[in-house]
Write a protein that holds these residues in place. Structure first.
Motif, short mmCIF file in Angstrom:
data_model
loop_
_atom_site.label_atom_id
_atom_site.label_comp_id
_atom_site.label_asym_id
_atom_site.label_seq_id
_atom_site.Cartn_x
_atom_site.Cartn_y
_atom_site.Cartn_z
N VAL A 43 -18.87 -39.40 14.06
CA VAL A 43 -19.64 -40.15 15.04
C VAL A 43 -18.85 -40.25 16.34
O VAL A 43 -17.65 -40.49 16.33
N ILE A 44 -19.53 -40.06 17.45
CA ILE A 44 -18.90 -40.21 18.75
C ILE A 44 -19.19 -41.62 19.28
O ILE A 44 -20.34 -42.05 19.29
N MET A 53 -25.40 -39.72 -15.38
CA MET A 53 -24.35 -39.12 -14.58
C MET A 53 -23.31 -40.17 -14.21
O MET A 53 -23.62 -41.33 -14.02
N THR A 54 -22.06 -39.77 -14.06
CA THR A 54 -21.03 -40.73 -13.72
C THR A 54 -20.96 -40.94 -12.22
O THR A 54 -21.20 -40.04 -11.43
N THR A 55 -20.63 -42.16 -11.81
CA THR A 55 -20.53 -42.44 -10.38
C THR A 55 -19.29 -41.80 -9.79
O THR A 55 -19.10 -41.81 -8.59
N LYS A 56 -18.42 -41.23 -10.63
CA LYS A 56 -17.24 -40.56 -10.13
C LYS A 56 -17.50 -39.09 -9.83
O LYS A 56 -16.60 -38.37 -9.43
N LEU A 57 -18.72 -38.63 -10.03
CA LEU A 57 -19.03 -37.21 -9.89
C LEU A 57 -18.63 -36.66 -8.53
O LEU A 57 -17.96 -35.66 -8.41
N LEU A 58 -19.06 -37.32 -7.47
CA LEU A 58 -18.76 -36.83 -6.13
C LEU A 58 -19.06 -37.94 -5.15
O LEU A 58 -19.91 -38.78 -5.39
N THR A 59 -18.36 -37.96 -4.05
CA THR A 59 -18.63 -38.95 -3.03
C THR A 59 -18.79 -38.27 -1.69
O THR A 59 -18.29 -37.19 -1.48
N ALA A 60 -19.50 -38.91 -0.79
CA ALA A 60 -19.76 -38.28 0.50
C ALA A 60 -19.65 -39.28 1.62
O ALA A 60 -19.81 -40.47 1.42
N LEU A 61 -19.40 -38.77 2.81
CA LEU A 61 -19.24 -39.58 4.00
C LEU A 61 -20.49 -39.54 4.86
O LEU A 61 -21.06 -38.49 5.09
N LEU A 62 -20.89 -40.73 5.32
CA LEU A 62 -21.97 -40.87 6.28
C LEU A 62 -23.28 -40.26 5.83
O LEU A 62 -24.06 -40.89 5.16
N LEU A 63 -23.56 -38.99 6.19
CA LEU A 63 -24.87 -38.44 5.91
C LEU A 63 -25.04 -38.06 4.45
O LEU A 63 -26.15 -37.79 4.01
N GLY A 64 -23.97 -38.02 3.70
CA GLY A 64 -24.08 -37.74 2.28
C GLY A 64 -24.51 -36.33 1.96
O GLY A 64 -24.97 -36.05 0.86
N THR A 65 -24.35 -35.38 2.88
CA THR A 65 -24.85 -34.04 2.66
C THR A 65 -23.98 -33.20 1.73
O THR A 65 -24.27 -32.04 1.51
N THR A 76 -16.76 -51.18 14.95
CA THR A 76 -16.77 -49.79 15.41
C THR A 76 -16.15 -49.65 16.80
O THR A 76 -15.25 -48.84 17.00
N MET A 77 -16.63 -50.45 17.75
CA MET A 77 -16.14 -50.30 19.12
C MET A 77 -14.76 -50.92 19.33
O MET A 77 -13.95 -50.42 20.10
N PRO A 103 -15.38 -45.66 6.00
CA PRO A 103 -14.04 -45.15 6.29
C PRO A 103 -12.95 -46.16 5.95
O PRO A 103 -13.18 -47.36 5.90
N PHE A 104 -11.78 -45.63 5.69
CA PHE A 104 -10.56 -46.39 5.50
C PHE A 104 -10.60 -47.37 4.32
O PHE A 104 -10.99 -47.01 3.23
N ASP A 105 -10.20 -48.63 4.54
CA ASP A 105 -9.85 -49.52 3.44
C ASP A 105 -11.00 -49.86 2.49
O ASP A 105 -10.76 -50.12 1.31
N LYS A 106 -12.24 -49.88 2.98
CA LYS A 106 -13.36 -50.19 2.10
C LYS A 106 -13.45 -49.20 0.95
O LYS A 106 -13.61 -49.58 -0.22
N SER A 107 -13.35 -47.92 1.27
CA SER A 107 -13.44 -46.89 0.23
C SER A 107 -12.13 -46.78 -0.54
O SER A 107 -12.14 -46.46 -1.73
N LEU A 108 -11.02 -47.02 0.13
CA LEU A 108 -9.73 -47.00 -0.57
C LEU A 108 -9.72 -48.04 -1.68
O LEU A 108 -9.20 -47.80 -2.78
N GLU A 109 -10.29 -49.20 -1.41
CA GLU A 109 -10.37 -50.26 -2.42
C GLU A 109 -11.20 -49.80 -3.62
O GLU A 109 -10.84 -50.05 -4.77
#
Length: 220
Positions: free
Chosen positions: A139-140, A1-13, A192-193, A90-96
């Motif tokens: 996340v709160i 499977m390709t790693t471009k198939l789908l991506t998810a945030l945090l819980l990966g659900t 985070t904080m 979130p943000f620049d890490k995934s944008l890269e």
């Protein structure tokens, strides 16, 4: 499977939302994540529920240590051995990762229209034309306070910034307790904080970030 198939945030659900996609029989989907704390719920609830409705598809949730996730994922992507579903920072890490071609443009993925612009903003290009991760959890952030200290010093739980600083000043003046402490060993606490919770209120969120990138503003 390709790693471009789908991506998810945090819980990966988002894997649960991919049931309508066509897969070869007896396929295996590997999920990359830093959320080792979620291993039990994936093994006991999420994966069995998904596999029961999608016979022939096996799901493997294989998290890395939170402090090692970015480096481990980068090495796997470079070696072509990364999982099929990637939990996004979130943000620049995934944008890269998107700019390097490691993440797919999911703007046209069915269901993306149900997410608000705010929900998608951390996983989009700066112009908002491409969304490369599926928002699945949030996340709160907040501070835990010492109730005994507050009671002893007669401090009410602050509801405004001025009341928050006044409480810290009173605790500092008393000298019995440390006014505020934040661990930095794992690094994510400060990020985070500081940079994701408190900071944006002062540099006006995205306006300040883009101004910093353009050299129009300084981070002081």
């Amino acid at each position: 499977m390709t790693t471009k198939l789908l991506t998810a945030l945090l819980l990966g659900t988002s894997i649960l939302g991919s049931a309508g996609m066509a897969y070869a029989q007896d396929a295996t989907l590997n999920i990359e994540s830093w959320r080792g704390d979620d291993l039990a719920i994936w093994k006991d609830k999420l994966i069995p529920a998904f596999e029961a409705k999608n016979p022939g598809i096996k799901v493997v949730f294989a998290p890395s240590a939170p402090t090692e996730y970015d480096a481990a994922l980068g090495a796997k992507l470079a070696a072509g051995s990364a999982g099929d579903l990637i939990t996004c920072r979130p943000f620049d890490k995934s944008l890269e990762l998107f700019k390097k071609g490691n993440l797919a443009d999911l703007s046209a993925l069915p269901g993306m229209e149900n997410f608000s612009p705010v929900a998608k903003s951390a996983w989009q290009t700066d112009d908002g034309k491409a969304t490369f991760c599926v928002p699945m959890a949030s996340v709160i952030h907040g501070f835990i306070y010492n109730k005994d200290a507050f009671d002893q010093l007669g401090i009410k739980v602050p509801e405004t910034r001025d009341e928050f600083f006044a409480a810290l000043d009173k605790i500092k003046a008393d000298g019995t307790y440390i006014p505020m402490a934040m661990g930095t060993k794992d690094l994510w606490e400060a990020a985070t904080m500081g940079y994701q919770n408190i900071g944006p209120n002062y540099w006006k969120g995205e306006d300040g970030r883009t101004a910093l990138i353009k050299g129009e503003q300084k981070l002081t």
